[in-house]
Scaffold this active site. Sequence first.
Site, PDB file in Angstrom:
ATOM      1  N   TYR A 185      47.988  29.016  44.786  1.00 36.45           N
ATOM      2  CA  TYR A 185      47.924  30.218  45.652  1.00 36.45           C
ATOM      3  C   TYR A 185      46.776  29.257  46.328  1.00 36.45           C
ATOM      4  O   TYR A 185      46.715  29.932  47.518  1.00 36.45           O
ATOM      5  CB  TYR A 185      48.040  31.189  45.251  1.00 36.45           C
ATOM      6  CG  TYR A 185      46.303  31.707  44.388  1.00 36.45           C
ATOM      7  CD1 TYR A 185      45.027  31.881  44.600  1.00 36.45           C
ATOM      8  CD2 TYR A 185      47.061  32.121  42.932  1.00 36.45           C
ATOM      9  CE1 TYR A 185      43.886  31.975  43.935  1.00 36.45           C
ATOM     10  CE2 TYR A 185      45.275  32.533  42.666  1.00 36.45           C
ATOM     11  CZ  TYR A 185      44.182  32.075  43.112  1.00 36.45           C
ATOM     12  OH  TYR A 185      43.481  32.399  42.150  1.00 36.45           O
ATOM     13  N   CYS A 221      13.497  57.586  36.762  1.00 36.66           N
ATOM     14  CA  CYS A 221      12.109  56.997  35.486  1.00 36.66           C
ATOM     15  C   CYS A 221      10.567  56.540  36.876  1.00 36.66           C
ATOM     16  O   CYS A 221      10.454  55.621  36.871  1.00 36.66           O
ATOM     17  CB  CYS A 221      12.296  56.419  34.396  1.00 36.66           C
ATOM     18  SG  CYS A 221      10.566  56.266  32.658  1.00 36.66           S
ATOM     19  N   CYS A 280      12.240  60.824  30.657  1.00 45.08           N
ATOM     20  CA  CYS A 280      12.766  60.181  30.419  1.00 45.08           C
ATOM     21  C   CYS A 280      13.449  59.897  28.895  1.00 45.08           C
ATOM     22  O   CYS A 280      12.429  60.612  28.420  1.00 45.08           O
ATOM     23  CB  CYS A 280      12.267  59.207  30.982  1.00 45.08           C
ATOM     24  SG  CYS A 280      13.103  57.193  30.745  1.00 45.08           S
ATOM     25  N   CYS A 324       8.181  50.814  30.110  1.00 47.55           N
ATOM     26  CA  CYS A 324       9.450  52.037  29.732  1.00 47.55           C
ATOM     27  C   CYS A 324      10.333  50.474  29.223  1.00 47.55           C
ATOM     28  O   CYS A 324      10.867  50.065  29.217  1.00 47.55           O
ATOM     29  CB  CYS A 324      10.598  52.910  30.651  1.00 47.55           C
ATOM     30  SG  CYS A 324      12.082  53.633  30.080  1.00 47.55           S
ATOM     31  N   GLU A 326      51.126  38.085  48.466  1.00 45.22           N
ATOM     32  CA  GLU A 326      50.783  37.503  47.039  1.00 45.22           C
ATOM     33  C   GLU A 326      51.090  38.562  46.703  1.00 45.22           C
ATOM     34  O   GLU A 326      49.743  38.848  45.693  1.00 45.22           O
ATOM     35  CB  GLU A 326      50.071  36.282  47.286  1.00 45.22           C
ATOM     36  CG  GLU A 326      50.212  34.453  48.298  1.00 45.22           C
ATOM     37  CD  GLU A 326      48.934  34.129  48.235  1.00 45.22           C
ATOM     38  OE1 GLU A 326      48.759  33.604  46.948  1.00 45.22           O
ATOM     39  OE2 GLU A 326      48.828  33.437  49.355  1.00 45.22           O
ATOM     40  N   LYS A 334      44.861  46.951  45.812  1.00 48.05           N
ATOM     41  CA  LYS A 334      44.779  47.434  44.887  1.00 48.05           C
ATOM     42  C   LYS A 334      46.241  48.588  44.036  1.00 48.05           C
ATOM     43  O   LYS A 334      45.749  49.292  45.310  1.00 48.05           O
ATOM     44  CB  LYS A 334      43.632  47.869  43.367  1.00 48.05           C
ATOM     45  CG  LYS A 334      42.431  46.552  43.697  1.00 48.05           C
ATOM     46  CD  LYS A 334      43.468  45.907  42.229  1.00 48.05           C
ATOM     47  CE  LYS A 334      42.395  44.959  42.028  1.00 48.05           C
ATOM     48  NZ  LYS A 334      41.293  45.045  41.127  1.00 48.05           N
ATOM     49  N   LYS A 361      49.168  40.174  42.773  1.00 44.82           N
ATOM     50  CA  LYS A 361      47.611  39.457  42.571  1.00 44.82           C
ATOM     51  C   LYS A 361      47.971  40.378  41.181  1.00 44.82           C
ATOM     52  O   LYS A 361      47.960  40.811  40.091  1.00 44.82           O
ATOM     53  CB  LYS A 361      46.271  41.046  43.093  1.00 44.82           C
ATOM     54  CG  LYS A 361      45.183  40.445  42.619  1.00 44.82           C
ATOM     55  CD  LYS A 361      44.335  40.968  42.911  1.00 44.82           C
ATOM     56  CE  LYS A 361      42.896  40.861  42.720  1.00 44.82           C
ATOM     57  NZ  LYS A 361      42.777  40.328  40.806  1.00 44.82           N
ATOM     58  N   CYS A 370      11.733  56.702  26.881  1.00 44.93           N
ATOM     59  CA  CYS A 370       9.256  56.787  27.562  1.00 44.93           C
ATOM     60  C   CYS A 370       9.077  58.305  27.341  1.00 44.93           C
ATOM     61  O   CYS A 370       8.305  57.936  27.089  1.00 44.93           O
ATOM     62  CB  CYS A 370       9.204  55.855  27.677  1.00 44.93           C
ATOM     63  SG  CYS A 370       9.459  56.113  29.775  1.00 44.93           S
ATOM     64  N   ASP A 401      47.190  39.161  37.079  1.00 47.72           N
ATOM     65  CA  ASP A 401      45.850  39.666  36.584  1.00 47.72           C
ATOM     66  C   ASP A 401      45.588  38.110  35.533  1.00 47.72           C
ATOM     67  O   ASP A 401      46.204  38.604  34.338  1.00 47.72           O
ATOM     68  CB  ASP A 401      45.971  40.950  35.853  1.00 47.72           C
ATOM     69  CG  ASP A 401      45.476  41.447  35.190  1.00 47.72           C
ATOM     70  OD1 ASP A 401      43.893  41.078  35.035  1.00 47.72           O
ATOM     71  OD2 ASP A 401      44.887  42.340  34.633  1.00 47.72           O
TER      72      ASP A 401
END
Length: 694
Positions: A238, A438, A420, A444, A127, A326, A129, A423, A131
Amino acid sequence: MSTTGTRSVEALTEAEAATELAALAAEIAGHDRAYYEQDAPVVSDAEYDALRRRNDAIEARFPQLVRPDSPSLRVGAAPVGGFAKLRHRVPMLSLDNVFAPEDFAEFCDRIRRFLTLKDDPLAFVGEPKIDGLSISLTYENGRFVQGATRGDGTEGEDVTANLRTMKSVPRTLHGHAPALIEIRGEVFMTKADFLALNAAQEAAGQKPFANPRNAAAGSLRQLDPTVTAGRRLSLFAYAMGDASEPVAPTHWAYLQRLKAWGFTVNPLSQHLAGETEAAAFEAEMGARRAALPYDIDGVVYKIDDLGLQRRLGFVGRAPRWAVAWKFPAEQATTVLDDIDIQVGRTGALTPVARLQPVNVGGVLVRNATLHNEDEIARKDIRIGDTVVLQRAGDVIPQIVSVVLDKRPATAKPYVFPHICPVCGSLAVRPPGEVVLRCTGGLTCAAQTEERLIHFVSRPAFDIEGLGEKTIREFHADGLIKGPADIFRLPAHESEIAQREGWGELSARNLTRAIEQRRTISLARFIYALGIRRIGEANAKLLARNYRGFAGWRAQMLAAVAIGSEARSDLGSIVGIGPAIAEELAEFFAEPRNVATIDELAGMLTIEDAAPEAGGGELAGKIVVFTGTLETMSRPEAKAMAEKLGARVTDSVSKKTDLVVVGADAGSKARKAAELGVRTMTEAEWRALVVKEQH
């Protein structure tokens, strides 16, 4: 009481008219929210109509003053979360994706391994697909009674009134239908209808929609059904959810039933005798894609035999019997301006490419993931490079390669930070991993914010009105420091109402949304905590195994001790294993985490996980499979057990209720005998399953 003027429109100066139009826009918007979202109007219809007429009269005299938020440019209220939640009888789960022929071949091989088939051909239904927006329609005695969006798969938004405005949603089913049936489909907008809608939006001075999918979703989620009625939406049916009686032996036959009942089924859907025909259909749809009157991004392939579908069942949030193949990823080239570091809730430092904006597959892309330090080095990506950008389906855009012959002399190699950026804590790379993390933990700010965003996300607490932007603002201002503070926000309703962009109604809506989430399932609660490697599937697995919050908490604390029975039991759960068990143990070894959990538990009602099957002999039992199974695969046997409410583990202990012994069984069978645990043969197991299913 209206706060707008009472002078005649003819007597207003332009400055007075501008001031009054601003006041009218705000006042009418407030009345719209009270009427459409709260079902609690604060003025009579006559008073409301008078305000609208005065607004129109002023705009007619001063057309140059028409505001972007003018009431004359909209009908009803904006869709901001006023829909009731509806729980699906059967979850609306997502599909796994494949992108290449070899991926589809592996999908087919997994089916054969699960069902212990050899080289038997697999019949599919293919079927296109669409969107669009997935919806579920409930019919009772052939009459349409309720409709909901997919939502998080477990519950969606009640959009029944809007669906009733669509001509493609039958009010009654033709001919015989089950007393109860859930019918799934996709609401979408054709390309022509999308262009017409955007032309109307622009003519009215309103923002156009980005693509047909957004237009369809926005149209269906209007709080005023008359807005939906004025937009051309289409539906392809469907799939099936719950049903009070069998409908068809195959999916293809089910599609024919849908057409007989009065639904539109995509005429391009095809019955396919095997993988070769499936691959040919994929190529055909790819070639026809651009000329179709609606957007598609691939083809969905479903095993045709519904009996095989039932045997295959689901894994995590996706069926084993269906996949979305896809179309190839769409690509474009652009320039990499810079690389930033984002710190996630588990402390992972992720490089993000900042790009010169480029359109990829209808979406304007400004950022792309660079994954990790090794990926940047492997592709030799430098700031200033021209890069090839790829976006496949809904996957986050990523940089595929560098266009080396366009590399400028000023292009700079990127030096990955080991501190990091939020922090200042040291960022370390654990042995065997590719990601730097980190070490700042809950100190943080980035990790704290990301954990809070995760906590209120749709699969977790799903709190309307607490989006990423609001969480960051509330955290920065000290309103929310930890998860428990979210449930203290109702006490600050008046303060929130005074914040820029809020107001009394918005603050009240937030309070209501928070109060509605004081009751939550154990699985959602576990997922919301943001424990590393505990996604939705593992959260559900833990909830199913430990049943209730108190038992789960006690066993997790006991599992902190290395070598403990609780740690062994946790690691033996099929799907968890020793590595995830260690992550859980480390989380519970931190007193601050336990304190957070306990604080939340005192503010919430955490619902026990219900057994997958009720009242049967296997419900709640711990089952172990050992040896070679000859009539089914080990995954199918495990799926059978879990479907009947049992818990499957990999090791035998005194807590084990049943060991199914296959051919050439070894140490597990011996240990079961030593402990006096009940055992049975594969044939006896099959007989028990048949008995339980009937």
